[in-house]
Design a protein around this motif. Structure first.
Motif, PDB file in Angstrom:
ATOM      1  N   GLU A 124       6.378  -0.936   9.585  1.00  0.00           N
ATOM      2  CA  GLU A 124       5.672   0.403   8.946  1.00  0.00           C
ATOM      3  C   GLU A 124       4.797  -0.213   7.667  1.00  0.00           C
ATOM      4  N   PHE A 125       3.807   0.248   7.612  1.00  0.00           N
ATOM      5  CA  PHE A 125       2.924  -0.348   6.423  1.00  0.00           C
ATOM      6  C   PHE A 125       2.492   1.018   5.817  1.00  0.00           C
ATOM      7  N   TYR A 126       2.548   1.250   4.543  1.00  0.00           N
ATOM      8  CA  TYR A 126       1.997   2.086   3.907  1.00  0.00           C
ATOM      9  C   TYR A 126       1.056   1.789   2.446  1.00  0.00           C
ATOM     10  N   ILE A 127       0.153   2.654   2.205  1.00  0.00           N
ATOM     11  CA  ILE A 127      -0.830   2.215   1.173  1.00  0.00           C
ATOM     12  C   ILE A 127      -0.844   3.524   0.037  1.00  0.00           C
ATOM     13  N   ALA A 128      -0.667   3.306  -1.274  1.00  0.00           N
ATOM     14  CA  ALA A 128      -0.543   4.122  -1.966  1.00  0.00           C
ATOM     15  C   ALA A 128      -1.729   3.752  -3.305  1.00  0.00           C
ATOM     16  N   THR A 129      -2.720   4.662  -3.463  1.00  0.00           N
ATOM     17  CA  THR A 129      -3.597   4.329  -4.554  1.00  0.00           C
ATOM     18  C   THR A 129      -3.424   5.366  -5.828  1.00  0.00           C
ATOM     19  N   SER A 130      -3.614   5.048  -6.995  1.00  0.00           N
ATOM     20  CA  SER A 130      -3.368   6.150  -8.225  1.00  0.00           C
ATOM     21  C   SER A 130      -4.811   7.121  -8.058  1.00  0.00           C
ATOM     22  N   ASP A 131      -5.761   6.658  -7.403  1.00  0.00           N
ATOM     23  CA  ASP A 131      -6.708   7.532  -7.515  1.00  0.00           C
ATOM     24  C   ASP A 131      -6.977   8.256  -6.075  1.00  0.00           C
ATOM     25  N   GLY A 132      -6.301   7.826  -5.230  1.00  0.00           N
ATOM     26  CA  GLY A 132      -6.341   8.598  -3.823  1.00  0.00           C
ATOM     27  C   GLY A 132      -7.509   7.993  -3.235  1.00  0.00           C
ATOM     28  N   SER A 133      -8.034   6.948  -3.603  1.00  0.00           N
ATOM     29  CA  SER A 133      -9.238   6.701  -2.701  1.00  0.00           C
ATOM     30  C   SER A 133      -8.869   5.912  -1.441  1.00  0.00           C
ATOM     31  N   ARG A 134      -7.501   5.713  -1.360  1.00  0.00           N
ATOM     32  CA  ARG A 134      -7.007   5.192   0.123  1.00  0.00           C
ATOM     33  C   ARG A 134      -5.490   5.495   0.298  1.00  0.00           C
ATOM     34  N   GLY A 135      -5.157   5.813   1.522  1.00  0.00           N
ATOM     35  CA  GLY A 135      -3.681   6.189   1.591  1.00  0.00           C
ATOM     36  C   GLY A 135      -3.137   7.247   0.604  1.00  0.00           C
ATOM     37  N   THR A 136      -2.011   7.359   0.464  1.00  0.00           N
ATOM     38  CA  THR A 136      -1.284   8.405  -0.425  1.00  0.00           C
ATOM     39  C   THR A 136      -1.883   8.287  -1.767  1.00  0.00           C
TER      40      THR A 136
END
Lengths: 627, 182, 286, 522
Positions: free
Chosen positions: C149-161
């Motif tokens: 399983e692979f998740y992405i998080a960005t602090s400006d919400g431009s990608r993933g969570t």
């Protein structure tokens, strides 16, 4: 007899001589559109005839119907002048010979005739009764296609410079009053009353004033100014002189688009002739009015159509607009009071002065007086340049003049006013074309470019196309335009690709509002118009793209695929051979099939299939895309 | 993304004497007035086909104005080129009328044919292609212009024919004995 | 020796370097690191080893300060002054079952060798990576291959969570995901938060600490960390420690010990970036 | 009379609405406006509603008219302003501004991460004075609905003194406008058009290849971290901000210096001193902090003992020098007074010489030729001097300097002097006497020049030379009507006392080296 009258007499004599002379004359429509349609090889072919047949060739501007180009008119002594359309190089000589030698006017090829004085009658209808020209009222285009634009005497012989001569006897204030009474409004797009503009500028204390002729015409799909300049440059220059006199300016500039090389040549020649005939420079026509005109070439920037950007460009700077107020009438080029008028506005001024403001005020509607030129292009049968009184209904323009939709497809909408204008659906066919009405419908008159679109055109794609244009042409100074148009384009690209979501609707409308309210100049303020009007009138198409992921007009490439209809396919293999990526497979005489994974949708197979067997099918019907 | 990738200084452009003579002729024609900088640059581009860095810094010295202001003005207008264009400049009109009649697929076809993108020049220096907005002959959409001759009512099929005509005109003279090309 | 074979700015401010050093390439195990020196006056900077090939190893270097700045300005073909390593204890790689890997900015590269090794042991890998924005995400394809399983998080919400590793981690745990082991590599703040989330659920958590280091062999002690009350050396006992035992506040204070000296070094001998010299005098020794 | 947000404000002819609002401290957010620069109207944040005029006008360029009724902050304007600001943030590395963890992350992380390429506020040198952040906080900005666009422009570090990261640039055009004001400059310009618009130089040349004066004003006006001084960033909030006058030449430029950890960390022109057209020169703006914080400053008094200079304290060195001076007749002693002495030190030195009947007072290198003629035995110099070796008659050299410059190796006695930023005083410049303010403490035992003289005078028990502070000397100078003259040191003088500035500041060396064949290096 002032030297002006002698000038006119001499011009009239040479004009009448030309029309009454024994040797036949061939008038060839050689404006840019004529040349693009191949009029030059036609002229070459006729030149070869000279060896056997005495004749003279005169290059004239475009009379209007571009779809008939190349157009030639054959003048024969004692006979009416016959106009021929779509003349190809090979048959040119034959047509001319038939008429001149065999006296056979070939009515089938002729598009109209012009009776010459004491000439014989003819069954061919008058050129002015040609369906495209009948409903028109040609004031500013009066000479276009009839006179040789490079010959000042032709202009002088047709009431040329009468208005200037008359103005030089009048007080500048009365000239301004005359223009105000005529109700003439700016033909560049904003529609600001010309008289008022001149009055404000004249009222400024600073004696050093300037007049600028805005010939930047950057709207894609609009070429009215070009045709006028290439057909009758002196009309514009006379208007510029009158404007200069009215506000006692010292100098005039013409800012012409670099993409119009022929128009620039016509202006240069006209200016040279004016100097020779004493119509420019010191004490024009013996009066104490001195005026100089300088031609400045634009260098490829649509934004320079905006007043303050144009001024910056003339001053040799980046064409970046400046905040108004102060308006150019107080602080224009070189910081001096300046009047900026469009080519067509100036072109109309001489006619108003000659015939009086009341005569001009009779045309048009209560608030939008006079006539306006429109370029009628797109999916229209008879495309070209027309001039109609303001207030003419869209139905007359599209059907009576334009001859209805190309290949009788269903008329969907018109796009008027270029990238700052809007898309008006066919339902408003009976709306009169004038400033107030178009603004009410959400579009603007703009320069007057009407692009007719039918059911094969996707309005979302069209809106995206215009956004791509304004985003590319934005000067980049203010945030809403530089970044806003890019984000609006991103949104539309997402929708066109089928990746749009429901809240994109709200974002589209809010962003459009931000850009139009926040931008500094006209380009930014009107950039979202194409989106706003298509959203109001064609919301269903947006829903189709966003919710159903379908493009009703089958234009957005990511939303449909090409499929071969097995029954109608005759296996002629043209599509397999022509396909650039080898996506088509199938044996000779067997129904072929297209591999939609390889297909790059270049449309080559669709256009070349003799059996019309290739269908554009919505992707969602073919592939069940799992979300 | 080191910064030296930014440099597009034309070292290959030599400021020879007759180049300087030509520049002076242009400057004098415009009265050495910095306010006519756009017209000066247009004449320079007509003469040398593109605006090279040595030319711009030379003009800046002659007119005693900042070469950066000239560069700022030059890069604003789409007419000015900073890369040597091809011998034949192809321009595809992307005006509204042309767009509505399939100018985009025409442009894609030419780019596929020449293996370059708009704004670039082919390796052999023969063609450069760019998209322009509205050349003003909308009735004959879609329109393609090569140097000064205009081709109206264009279609993808005609592209190959016309390009081949230009290629043959520029192909090096093969001795006729060997028989014409393919 | 220590030649930079390849160098590219993978994403803004993070450079991918391939350095030729045969015995590091041969001996390095996942979780170990090297210490680099650009020149004899440069500091010694620790870098996690991401990949090793025949005689070269790959690192993803975040440019943060003068010394990494000097390396960032070097060109392929130039040589580093010194490469020490492989250093530190290799990461614990066993079969645990469900393993969670969290990587932040330079940590995205650092967790890749761990993911590969843990996958080889048959673990089920859940990877979460975080970055400030979508253009700072790299090594995505490679990580997807080794992750279940692979998740992405960005602090400006431009990608993933829109958030960080801990935002996704919190959501996964609350949705009933069970983890038998967790490893986090990235900025100290992220590792602390993630450890605090896994603590109540008693998920064994390992973090790779990025302390200031000098010699890297346990002599100077400037990389000391208090783990579970005891003082440990990140260079020899670490870099991997039990996330729940680490005294994060002290670690953070230590990392800021040389703020003043770092700033002054920009001033008194402002690092003359090599591009400066090459452009003017072409003195570079290429 | 105007009414802004219900508040009556006096109408002033020729002023814009923004200027009037600012004068009556009505806050209107702006980014591209700057009080020292002409208005530009690009950021569109200062939109206001003028009643009776359709749509919105921007305050910074609209000239105020009498009787205008203006609203600066209704709901409609707020909505528009937020939408425009959201567009700006979508093209600026703004993740830290809208990150939920921002406060904790700041509290937890101890300082700015000194990144090469800046991708977020916590790696940006401008973080604490960033105007974009200020507006983000004012509008309480938390989400960006548009796709983020990163320009991927290469970072430009190929120049001495400053870094340029145009990925942070918001195209406010301030740097372009200020560069136009610096006469003869006009280096930074807008290039290209539309969305690709980029501020830069012709063909992206490094500034050193242009006529850039390196005056650093573009950095001062840049609201973001796009333009930053390489050696003067990352210190965040300064401990103190002190204003003084520059003594590197006789122009008398005014500085505002940031002090942190007891050191000078940044220099910029004195904001209240707007008369300065071209701002301050590269020496003051960029070289000063690096120069005065160089490690090899002379810190302790030293005296020669079997060929080694032993550090000592002031008492011992005082008596040592006193003995030396008493051992020789005044005619055999010479004083070399550098042009870089404050007026007070100069006066005290001359008064001391008068008391000691020393008449050989030299101020230029040419005067040194008198040493062999007069058979001078002892030279007390306040500046490193070339070629002292070949004065055979010299037996003792008292070396009072800030750096161990030329001649240091011949010194019998070394006296550590304080630099002009480490003492109070006045300095006579082209603008008349200008105040010198003490910005930081002198390193270790270094003392003001006049204090050194007073110490030695005490040892020689001369009366009248034990001043407590500079004011005492100033009053005395006033009484005796001591006429000071402008020092013959122009802007392009490359040394401070005896030390070439390029020796201590590598970037300055590169600048001079690169522009050696130009009449004026800046």
């Amino acid at each position: 007899m002032t030297d002006f009258d002698t000038l006119v007499q001499k011009a009239k004599r040479s004009w009448d001589k030309l029309h009454a002379q024994k040797t036949p004359v061939i008038y060839a429509g050689a404006a840019s559109c004529g040349r693009a349609a191949g009029v030059l090889p036609v002229i070459e072919a006729i030149k070869e005839l000279k060896a056997t047949l005495p004749l003279e060739i005169v290059e004239v501007g475009c009379i209007g119907p571009c779809y008939l180009e190349p157009i030639i008119a054959v003048q024969k002594k004692g006979h009416p002048t016959i106009f021929y359309g779509n003349v190809q190089a090979i048959q040119a000589a034959e047509i001319v010979e038939n008429y001149l030698v065999k006296n056979d006017p070939q009515p089938d090829k002729a598009i109209g005739a012009l009776s010459s004085p004491n000439g014989s009658e003819t069954t061919i209808p008058s050129i002015w009764d040609h369906p495209m020209l009948k409903a028109q009222k040609r004031i500013v285009l009066k000479n276009c296609g009839l006179i040789d634009p490079q010959n000042i005497e032709h202009y002088l012989a047709n009431d040329g410079y009468q208005a200037l001569n008359k103005v030089l006897q009048m007080k500048p204030e009365t000239v301004i009053q005359e223009i105000t009474d005529s109700g003439l409004r700016g033909r560049g797009g904003a529609g600001f009353p010309t008289g008022l503009k001149w009055k404000f500028t004249r009222a400024e204390k600073d004696p050093e004033k300037y007049v600028i002729c805005n010939a930047d015409e950057g709207d894609p799909g609009a070429f009215m100014n070009r045709s006028l300049i290439e057909g009758d440059p002196h009309a514009v220059l006379e208007g510029l002189l009158i404007a200069g006199y009215a506000i006692s300016a010292v100098k005039g500039y013409i800012y012409c688009r670099a993409e119009y090389p022929l128009a620039i040549q016509r202006f240069r020649k006209a200016l040279k002739d004016m100097r020779k005939f004493g119509l420019l420079g010191e004490n024009i026509l013996g009066s104490d009015f001195s005026f100089e005109i300088e031609l400045k070439e634009g260098a490829g920037a649509f934004v320079c159509g905006e007043e303050t950007a144009l001024i910056a460009s003339i001053m040799g700077e980046r064409g970046m607009p400046r905040q108004k107020p102060p308006y150019p009438s107080q602080h224009g080029v070189w910081g001096k009071p300046t009047v900026i008028n469009n080519v067509e506005t100036l072109g109309t001024v001489p006619a108003i002065i000659r015939n009086g403001s009341k005569w001009y005020a009779r045309f048009g509607t209560e608030k939008s007086k006079g006539t306006k030129t429109f370029s009628l292009v797109g999916k229209i049968r008879r495309s070209g340049l027309i001039e109609v009184p303001l207030g003419t209904t869209l139905r007359t323009v599209i059907y009576d003049i334009g001859g209805g939709i190309y290949e009788d497809k269903e008329f969907k909408a018109i796009q008027v006013g270029g990238p700052s204008g809007g898309t008006i659906p066919a339902a408003f066919m009976d709306e009169p074309l004038d400033y107030e009405n178009l603004n009410k419908l959400g579009a603007i008159m703009g320069s007057g470019g009407i692009v007719v679109i039918d059911s094969d055109t996707c309005v979302v794609d069209l809106a995206r196309y215009f956004l791509q244009f304004t985003e590319n042409e934005s000067c980049g100074k203010c945030v809403p335009c530089r970044i806003g148009t890019k984000q609006l384009l991103n949104l539309l690209t997402k929708i066109v690709k089928g990746e749009g979501t429901i809240d994109d609707f709200e974002l589209l409308e809010e962003l459009a509002h931000t850009i139009s309210e926040g931008s500094l100049c006209g380009l930014g303020k009107t950039a979202p118009n194409p989106v706003i009007t298509t959203l109001t009138y064609f919301r269903d198409e947006y829903v189709a793209h966003i919710v159903d992921k379908r493009c009703p007009a089958k234009v957005c490439k990511d939303l449909f695929v090409y499929v071969v209809d097995a029954e109608t396919c005759i296996g002629c293999e043209i599509c397999r051979k022509r396909c650039p990526v080898g996506a088509v497979s199938g044996e000779k005489k067997q129904p072929h099939s297209i591999d939609i994974t390889k297909c790059i949708k270049c449309d080559v197979c669709f256009t070349n299939c003799p059996a019309k067997a290739i269908r554009k099918v919505d992707k969602v019907d073919v592939i069940h895309v799992s979300h | 993304m080191t910064s030296d990738s930014l440099k597009i200084i034309h070292h290959d452009f030599k400021l020879s004497d007759n180049v300087i003579k030509k520049i002076h002729k242009i400057l004098v024609k415009h009265e050495n007035d910095p306010r006519n900088i756009i017209q000066i640059l247009q004449d320079i581009q007509a003469e040398f086909h593109y605006l090279a860095e040595p030319v711009i810094s030379f003009i800046a010295k002659e007119l005693a104005i900042s070469e950066h202001r000239i560069y700022g003005v030059a890069t604003f207008y789409s007419q000015f080129k900073f890369v040597k264009p091809g011998k034949h400049q192809i321009r595809v009109c992307m005006g509204t009328a042309c767009h509505v009649r399939g100018a985009q697929s025409l442009l894609d076809k030419i780019c596929r044919e020449l293996h370059i993108q708009p704004g670039e020049t082919t390796k052999d220096g023969l063609f450069s292609i760019e998209s322009v907005y509205c050349l003003g002959c909308c009735a004959l959409a879609p329109v393609m212009v090569i140097d000064d001759n205009v081709f109206g009512n264009m279609s993808a099929a005609k592209v190959t024919k016309i390009l081949r005509k230009y290629r043959r005109a520029n192909a090096p003279r093969k001795t006729p004995a060997k028989g014409g090309g393919k | 020796m220590y030649e930079i074979v390849e160098k590219r700015e993978e994403v803004p401010n993070i450079h991918r370097l391939i350095i030729r050093e045969p015995n590091v390439a041969k001996k390095a195990k996942p979780g170990q690191f090297v210490i680099l020196m650009p020149d004899e006056k440069g500091e010694r900077v620790p870098m996690s080893i991401v990949e090793t090939k025949k005689d070269t190893f790959t690192i993803f270097m975040l440019e943060l300060g003068i010394t990494t700045g000097k390396i960032a300005n070097m060109h392929p073909g130039e040589k580093l002054y010194a490469v020490a390593g492989p250093l530190g204890q290799p990461a614990e790689i066993e079969y645990y079952g469900n393993v969670l890997l969290g990587g932040g900015c330079y940590g995205i590269g650092a967790i890749y060798p761990l993911a590969k090794a843990l996958k080889a042991k048959g673990n089920r890998i859940v990877t979460i990576i975080e970055a400030r924005s979508k253009y700072l995400i790299y090594l995505e394809e490679k990580l997807r291959i080794v992750s279940d399983e692979f998740y992405i998080a960005t602090s400006d919400g431009s990608r993933g969570t829109n958030g960080h590793v801990q935002t996704v981690l919190d959501r996964l745990i609350k949705n009933g995901h069970r983890f038998d082991h967790a490893k986090f590599i990235g900025c100290t703040y992220m590792m602390m938060n993630c450890s605090n989330i896994t603590a109540p659920y008693r998920i064994p958590t390992r973090v790779a600490l990025n302390t200031i280091m000098l010699d890297g062999s346990g002599m100077c002690g400037c990389c000391r960390v208090s783990v579970g009350g005891k003082t440990k050396f990140a260079c020899v006992d670490g870099p991997e420690f039990d996330g729940h035992q680490v005294d994060w506040a002290e670690l953070m204070k230590r990392k800021a010990a040389y703020q003043e000296a770092e700033m002054i070094s920009y001033q008194t001998s402002p690092h003359i970036c090599r591009a400066l010299i090459e452009n003017y005098f072409g003195e570079s020794d290429e | 009379m105007l009414v802004i947000d219900g508040k009556k404000v006096p109408f002033v002819e020729g002023k814009t609405i923004l200027e009037i609002a600012r004068e009556n401290n009505i806050h209107i957010p702006t980014l591209c406006a700057h009080e020292r620069l002409p208005s530009f109207g690009a950021c569109r944040l200062c939109m206001i509603k003028v009643h009776g005029v359709p749509g919105f006008m921007n305050a910074c360029t609209t000239p105020a008219k009498d009787g205008m009724v203006i609203t600066t902050n209704n709901l409609e304007i707020k909505k528009l302003r937020r939408a425009i600001f959201e567009l700006i943030l979508s093209e600026h590395p703004s993740s830290c501004m809208i990150c939920a963890q921002a406060e904790h992350c700041d509290k937890f992380n101890s300082g700015i991460m000194k990144a090469g390429v800046i991708t977020g506020c916590n790696t940006c040198p401008n973080k604490d004075m960033c105007e974009v952040r200020a507006i983000a906080e004012e509008l309480n900005f938390k989400t960006i609905r548009f796709p983020i666009f990163y320009k991927e422009l290469p970072i430009e570090r190929n120049d001495p003194f400053f870094d340029r990261d145009y990925n942070l640039c918001i195209h406010c055009g301030r740097c372009v406008r200020v560069c136009q004001q610096v006469e003869g400059a006009h280096i930074l310009v807008f290039t290209k058009r539309g969305h690709d618009t980029k501020i830069g130089t012709s063909f992206e040349k490094p500034h050193i290849e242009t006529d850039c004066k390196f005056c650093g004003q573009c950095i001062d006006v840049c609201p973001t971290g796009a333009l930053s001084a390489r050696g003067q960033k990352w210190y965040q909030e300064p401990d103190d901000r002190v204003r003084t006058t520059c003594m590197l030449c006789n122009k008398g430029c005014r500085f505002e210096m940031d002090v942190k950890w007891g050191r000078i960390v940044a220099v910029r022109p004195d904001p209240d001193y707007k008369t300065l057209k071209t701002g301050i020169c590269v020496k003051g703006r960029f070289c000063l902090p690096t120069f005065f914080n160089a490690v090899d400053r002379i810190r302790f008094p030293r005296f020669l003992q079997n060929f080694k200079l032993y550090p000592t304290n002031w008492d011992e060195i005082g008596s040592h020098v006193a003995e030396l001076l008493e051992a020789y007749p005044p005619s055999k002693i010479a004083l070399y007074l550098t042009n870089f002495l404050t007026d007070e030190s100069d006066y005290v030195f001359r008064k001391f010489a008068e008391m000691m009947e020393i008449t050989n007072i030299y101020t230029t290198v040419e005067d040194l030729t008198q040493i062999p003629k007069k058979g001078i035995k002892v030279l007390w110099t306040t500046e490193g001097l070339p070629g002292l070796k070949n004065f055979k008659t010299l037996e003792h050299l008292i070396f009072q300097e800030v750096f161990p410059s030329e001649g240091y190796e011949l010194a019998d006695v070394v006296l550590p002097a304080a630099a002009f930023t480490e003492q109070f005083g006045t300095y006579y410049t082209q603008r008349g006497p200008m105040p010198i303010q003490k910005v930081v403490k002198a390193p270790d035992l270094a003392l003001e020049d006049w204090k050194i003289v007073c110490k030695i005078a005490q040892e020689l028990d001369l009366s009248g030379l034990n001043y407590l502070d500079v004011d005492e000397i100033e009053q005395e100078m006033g009484r005796v009507n001591y006429k000071q003259k402008v020092r013959p040191v122009d802007e392009y003088y490359l040394k401070y006392r005896g030390t070439p500035i390029a020796e201590k500041v590598p970037d300055f060396k590169i600048l001079l080296e690169y522009r050696k064949n130009r009449a004026k290096p800046w």
